[in-house]
Design a protein around this motif. Structure first.
Motif, PDB file in Angstrom:
ATOM      1  N   ALA A 158      -7.233 100.999  88.233  1.00 17.02           N
ATOM      2  CA  ALA A 158      -8.397 101.376  89.043  1.00 17.02           C
ATOM      3  C   ALA A 158      -9.449 100.281  89.103  1.00 17.02           C
ATOM      4  O   ALA A 158     -10.475 100.438  89.752  1.00 17.02           O
ATOM      5  CB  ALA A 158      -9.022 102.662  88.499  1.00 17.02           C
ATOM      6  N   GLY A 159      -9.194  99.152  88.414  1.00 25.00           N
ATOM      7  CA  GLY A 159     -10.122  98.025  88.464  1.00 25.00           C
ATOM      8  C   GLY A 159     -11.068  97.933  87.290  1.00 25.00           C
ATOM      9  O   GLY A 159     -11.895  97.020  87.223  1.00 25.00           O
ATOM     10  N   ALA A 160     -10.968  98.862  86.318  1.00 26.77           N
ATOM     11  CA  ALA A 160     -11.818  98.786  85.134  1.00 26.77           C
ATOM     12  C   ALA A 160     -11.342  97.656  84.222  1.00 26.77           C
ATOM     13  O   ALA A 160     -10.173  97.271  84.239  1.00 26.77           O
ATOM     14  CB  ALA A 160     -11.790 100.113  84.378  1.00 26.77           C
ATOM     15  N   ASP A 165     -12.173  85.933  84.793  1.00 23.11           N
ATOM     16  CA  ASP A 165     -10.791  85.646  85.181  1.00 23.11           C
ATOM     17  C   ASP A 165      -9.784  86.563  84.500  1.00 23.11           C
ATOM     18  O   ASP A 165      -8.578  86.332  84.569  1.00 23.11           O
ATOM     19  CB  ASP A 165     -10.443  84.189  84.839  1.00 23.11           C
ATOM     20  N   TYR A 166     -10.254  87.616  83.824  1.00 22.84           N
ATOM     21  CA  TYR A 166      -9.371  88.510  83.074  1.00 22.84           C
ATOM     22  C   TYR A 166      -9.461  89.923  83.658  1.00 22.84           C
ATOM     23  O   TYR A 166     -10.494  90.342  84.170  1.00 22.84           O
ATOM     24  CB  TYR A 166      -9.770  88.544  81.594  1.00 22.84           C
ATOM     25  N   ASP A 167      -8.368  90.663  83.543  1.00 25.08           N
ATOM     26  CA  ASP A 167      -8.408  92.077  83.911  1.00 25.08           C
ATOM     27  C   ASP A 167      -7.677  92.893  82.854  1.00 25.08           C
ATOM     28  O   ASP A 167      -7.128  92.348  81.895  1.00 25.08           O
ATOM     29  CB  ASP A 167      -7.841  92.313  85.317  1.00 25.08           C
ATOM     30  N   LYS A 209     -20.822  99.388  88.144  1.00 27.90           N
ATOM     31  CA  LYS A 209     -21.434 100.696  88.360  1.00 27.90           C
ATOM     32  C   LYS A 209     -21.026 101.296  89.697  1.00 27.90           C
ATOM     33  O   LYS A 209     -20.794 102.509  89.808  1.00 27.90           O
ATOM     34  CB  LYS A 209     -22.955 100.573  88.275  1.00 27.90           C
ATOM     35  N   ALA A 210     -20.904 100.453  90.719  1.00 27.25           N
ATOM     36  CA  ALA A 210     -20.534 100.939  92.046  1.00 27.25           C
ATOM     37  C   ALA A 210     -19.125 101.518  92.086  1.00 27.25           C
ATOM     38  O   ALA A 210     -18.781 102.251  93.011  1.00 27.25           O
ATOM     39  CB  ALA A 210     -20.658  99.806  93.064  1.00 27.25           C
ATOM     40  N   GLU A 211     -18.300 101.187  91.081  1.00 28.64           N
ATOM     41  CA  GLU A 211     -16.907 101.644  91.063  1.00 28.64           C
ATOM     42  C   GLU A 211     -16.671 102.709  89.995  1.00 28.64           C
ATOM     43  O   GLU A 211     -15.529 103.149  89.797  1.00 28.64           O
ATOM     44  CB  GLU A 211     -15.979 100.444  90.836  1.00 28.64           C
ATOM     45  N   LYS A 212     -17.735 103.120  89.324  1.00 28.89           N
ATOM     46  CA  LYS A 212     -17.618 104.039  88.191  1.00 28.89           C
ATOM     47  C   LYS A 212     -16.912 105.344  88.558  1.00 28.89           C
ATOM     48  O   LYS A 212     -16.002 105.803  87.836  1.00 28.89           O
ATOM     49  CB  LYS A 212     -19.011 104.330  87.631  1.00 28.89           C
ATOM     50  N   ARG A 214     -14.834 106.166  90.951  1.00 28.73           N
ATOM     51  CA  ARG A 214     -13.401 106.027  91.217  1.00 28.73           C
ATOM     52  C   ARG A 214     -12.621 105.823  89.921  1.00 28.73           C
ATOM     53  O   ARG A 214     -11.552 106.390  89.728  1.00 28.73           O
ATOM     54  CB  ARG A 214     -13.160 104.853  92.160  1.00 28.73           C
ATOM     55  N   VAL A 215     -13.159 105.028  89.016  1.00 30.44           N
ATOM     56  CA  VAL A 215     -12.484 104.751  87.744  1.00 30.44           C
ATOM     57  C   VAL A 215     -12.380 106.022  86.905  1.00 30.44           C
ATOM     58  O   VAL A 215     -11.333 106.308  86.313  1.00 30.44           O
ATOM     59  CB  VAL A 215     -13.243 103.642  86.984  1.00 30.44           C
ATOM     60  N   ILE A 216     -13.452 106.796  86.878  1.00 28.70           N
ATOM     61  CA  ILE A 216     -13.425 108.033  86.092  1.00 28.70           C
ATOM     62  C   ILE A 216     -12.416 109.020  86.669  1.00 28.70           C
ATOM     63  O   ILE A 216     -11.679 109.702  85.934  1.00 28.70           O
ATOM     64  CB  ILE A 216     -14.842 108.644  86.007  1.00 28.70           C
ATOM     65  N   ARG A 217     -12.341 109.102  87.999  1.00 29.82           N
ATOM     66  CA  ARG A 217     -11.334 109.987  88.612  1.00 29.82           C
ATOM     67  C   ARG A 217      -9.924 109.569  88.205  1.00 29.82           C
ATOM     68  O   ARG A 217      -9.072 110.419  87.920  1.00 29.82           O
ATOM     69  CB  ARG A 217     -11.469 109.965  90.139  1.00 29.82           C
ATOM     70  N   ALA A 218      -9.658 108.263  88.201  1.00 34.26           N
ATOM     71  CA  ALA A 218      -8.331 107.775  87.822  1.00 34.26           C
ATOM     72  C   ALA A 218      -8.039 108.084  86.367  1.00 34.26           C
ATOM     73  O   ALA A 218      -6.905 108.459  86.014  1.00 34.26           O
ATOM     74  CB  ALA A 218      -8.242 106.273  88.080  1.00 34.26           C
ATOM     75  N   MET A 219      -9.039 107.951  85.498  1.00 36.59           N
ATOM     76  CA  MET A 219      -8.864 108.256  84.080  1.00 36.59           C
ATOM     77  C   MET A 219      -8.553 109.732  83.871  1.00 36.59           C
ATOM     78  O   MET A 219      -7.629 110.098  83.136  1.00 36.59           O
ATOM     79  CB  MET A 219     -10.125 107.851  83.306  1.00 36.59           C
ATOM     80  N   ILE A 220      -9.311 110.595  84.541  1.00 38.08           N
ATOM     81  CA  ILE A 220      -9.105 112.041  84.388  1.00 38.08           C
ATOM     82  C   ILE A 220      -7.709 112.445  84.870  1.00 38.08           C
ATOM     83  O   ILE A 220      -7.029 113.273  84.248  1.00 38.08           O
ATOM     84  CB  ILE A 220     -10.204 112.819  85.131  1.00 38.08           C
ATOM     85  N   ALA A 221      -7.248 111.833  85.966  1.00 39.09           N
ATOM     86  CA  ALA A 221      -5.917 112.157  86.492  1.00 39.09           C
ATOM     87  C   ALA A 221      -4.816 111.775  85.513  1.00 39.09           C
ATOM     88  O   ALA A 221      -3.752 112.423  85.475  1.00 39.09           O
ATOM     89  CB  ALA A 221      -5.707 111.442  87.823  1.00 39.09           C
ATOM     90  N   ALA A 222      -5.031 110.736  84.709  1.00 41.20           N
ATOM     91  CA  ALA A 222      -4.007 110.275  83.765  1.00 41.20           C
ATOM     92  C   ALA A 222      -4.139 110.928  82.396  1.00 41.20           C
ATOM     93  O   ALA A 222      -3.237 110.816  81.563  1.00 41.20           O
ATOM     94  CB  ALA A 222      -4.100 108.760  83.609  1.00 41.20           C
ATOM     95  N   HIS A 223      -5.237 111.620  82.147  1.00 42.80           N
ATOM     96  CA  HIS A 223      -5.536 112.182  80.830  1.00 42.80           C
ATOM     97  C   HIS A 223      -4.821 113.521  80.643  1.00 42.80           C
ATOM     98  O   HIS A 223      -4.791 114.346  81.555  1.00 42.80           O
ATOM     99  CB  HIS A 223      -7.050 112.363  80.683  1.00 42.80           C
ATOM    100  N   PRO A 224      -4.251 113.795  79.468  1.00 47.36           N
ATOM    101  CA  PRO A 224      -3.528 115.062  79.281  1.00 47.36           C
ATOM    102  C   PRO A 224      -4.439 116.269  79.053  1.00 47.36           C
ATOM    103  O   PRO A 224      -4.015 117.412  79.257  1.00 47.36           O
ATOM    104  CB  PRO A 224      -2.685 114.792  78.021  1.00 47.36           C
ATOM    105  N   TYR A 225      -5.697 116.056  78.644  1.00 51.92           N
ATOM    106  CA  TYR A 225      -6.573 117.177  78.325  1.00 51.92           C
ATOM    107  C   TYR A 225      -7.112 117.846  79.587  1.00 51.92           C
ATOM    108  O   TYR A 225      -7.307 117.199  80.613  1.00 51.92           O
ATOM    109  CB  TYR A 225      -7.760 116.710  77.482  1.00 51.92           C
TER     110      TYR A 225
END
Length: 370
Positions: A158-160, A165-167, A209-212, A214-225
């Motif tokens: 998700a870009g987090a 030069d690192y990701d 911050k502008a991408e927060k 979207r990143v949280i949505r991606a995290m929640i979708a991958a999280h088992p809880y």
């Protein structure tokens, strides 16, 4: 492999070249058609004209990603007796969507200006004209150890965790999570009404911050809880400034005339206009794709030995001459480097999709030499 829809393709593209990087008033985004459809082929082009539309039809492309917006100024009408109306009619009748990424792609890391700097062989490049400095936040989430890798990958995809030069940068701490599901819960671990303890990892990533969201949505979708526990912290530090143009150094010094030949060969143009005697020593080079008339003073203040840009006005050339700044104008069309750059980037990012990214083979350069 799945066939993506247009919205998924553009969401992936905008992780690299987000809209908020664009200069104010730049008409970027979807210009024609809809993204709400399956897309198996995407044509990447510098400009959109009728020849490019015909190419998209011939190649079966349902989406065009262009650098120059086809509707740069508001249209007063769409009469199909005239070229602009004929182009729009052809695109719509053939269900071809057109998306434009203009100054946001100029500013983006790895975008037009980095591609030009790479083509010229510049090293140790920096931003020439700063236009954007991202506010940063840190997102921390608690996840069972069994799903740590899955959630870290979702963050990175998700870009987090992009730092310079690192990701995919992240930090992990181990600990114990404690919770008690109530009677209506459907917990991944434990039973309703009973206290539970489990080994958990705390994953921390830095996010613009502008991408927060979207990143949280991606995290929640991958999280088992059912209800992941996470924190968001505002950071004092900022991301490296982003902006238009790049300035860097050549490996070896050249005279201005030698460098002009290097520019022509490297950027694939038959001619270039040059301001200067030709004998100047060139080591530090500023480059800005497109129309860079506004920025000769920034190039001079940055210590450039030469400024490479397009569409140079007569009086601006005189101004550059007056301040002792050699300029090479290889034309606006050198931004064609974005075609293969976008194809390469999107092909790499879409390896799990059944979707081809095709470089346009139509030459949209309006000028020729006589």
């Amino acid at each position: 492999m799945k066939i993506p829809n247009g919205q998924q393709i553009i969401e992936e593209f905008e992780k690299w070249s987000p809209k908020y990087l664009a200069m104010e008033g730049d008409p970027i985004g979807l210009h024609v058609g809809t993204l709400n459809k399956k897309v198996e082929r995407v044509l990447v082009t510098l400009d959109v004209d009728e020849a490019v539309a015909d190419e998209a039809i011939e190649k079966g492309a349902g989406l065009i990603i262009a650098h120059h917006p086809p509707i740069f100024r508001p249209l007063k009408n769409l009469q199909t007796d005239f070229p602009q109306g004929q182009l729009m009619e052809k695109l719509i009748k053939n269900d071809i969507a057109v998306y434009a990424a203009h100054t946001n792609l100029d500013v983006a890391w790895g975008g037009v200006n980095d591609l030009l700097a790479d083509a010229l062989g510049l090293n140790d490049t920096e931003v020439l004209v700063k236009t954007y400095e991202a506010e940063l936040v840190k997102v921390a989430v608690f996840v069972p150890e069994s799903h740590e890798g899955q959630v870290r990958k979702a963050f990175g995809d998700a870009g987090a965790g992009a730092i310079g030069d690192y990701d995919f940068c992240s930090y992990t701490l181990s600990g114990t999570g404690r919770f008690r599901p109530n009677a209506s819960a459907d917990p991944y671990i434990g039973e309703g009404g009973k206290m539970e303890e489990t080994a958990e990892s705390k994953i921390e990533v830095v996010v613009r911050k502008a991408e927060k969201d979207r990143v949280i949505r991606a995290m929640i979708a991958a999280h088992p809880y059912e209800e992941p526990a996470y924190d968001v912290f505002t950071l004092e530090n900022k991301e490296l400034p982003m902006g238009l143009g790049r300035i860097g150094r050549l490996k070896d010094e050249m005279t201005l005339d030698e460098f002009a030949e290097h520019v022509k060969k490297s950027l694939g143009v038959p001619f270039a206009r040059v301001v200067g005697t030709g004998k100047e020593t060139i080591k530090k080079v500023a480059v800005l794709g497109g129309d860079g008339n506004k920025y000769i003073q920034q190039a001079k203040r940055a210590g450039a030995d030469v400024y490479v840009t397009g569409d140079l006005y007569f009086h601006v050339a005189q101004d550059a001459q007056a301040i002792g700044l050699p300029v090479i104008d290889p034309g606006h069309h050198v931004e064609k480097v974005m075609i293969q750059g976008v194809v390469n980037h999107m092909t790499e990012k879409s390896s799990n999709w059944q979707c081809e990214f095709l470089p346009s083979e139509v030459n949209t350069e309006p000028f020729r030499i006589k």
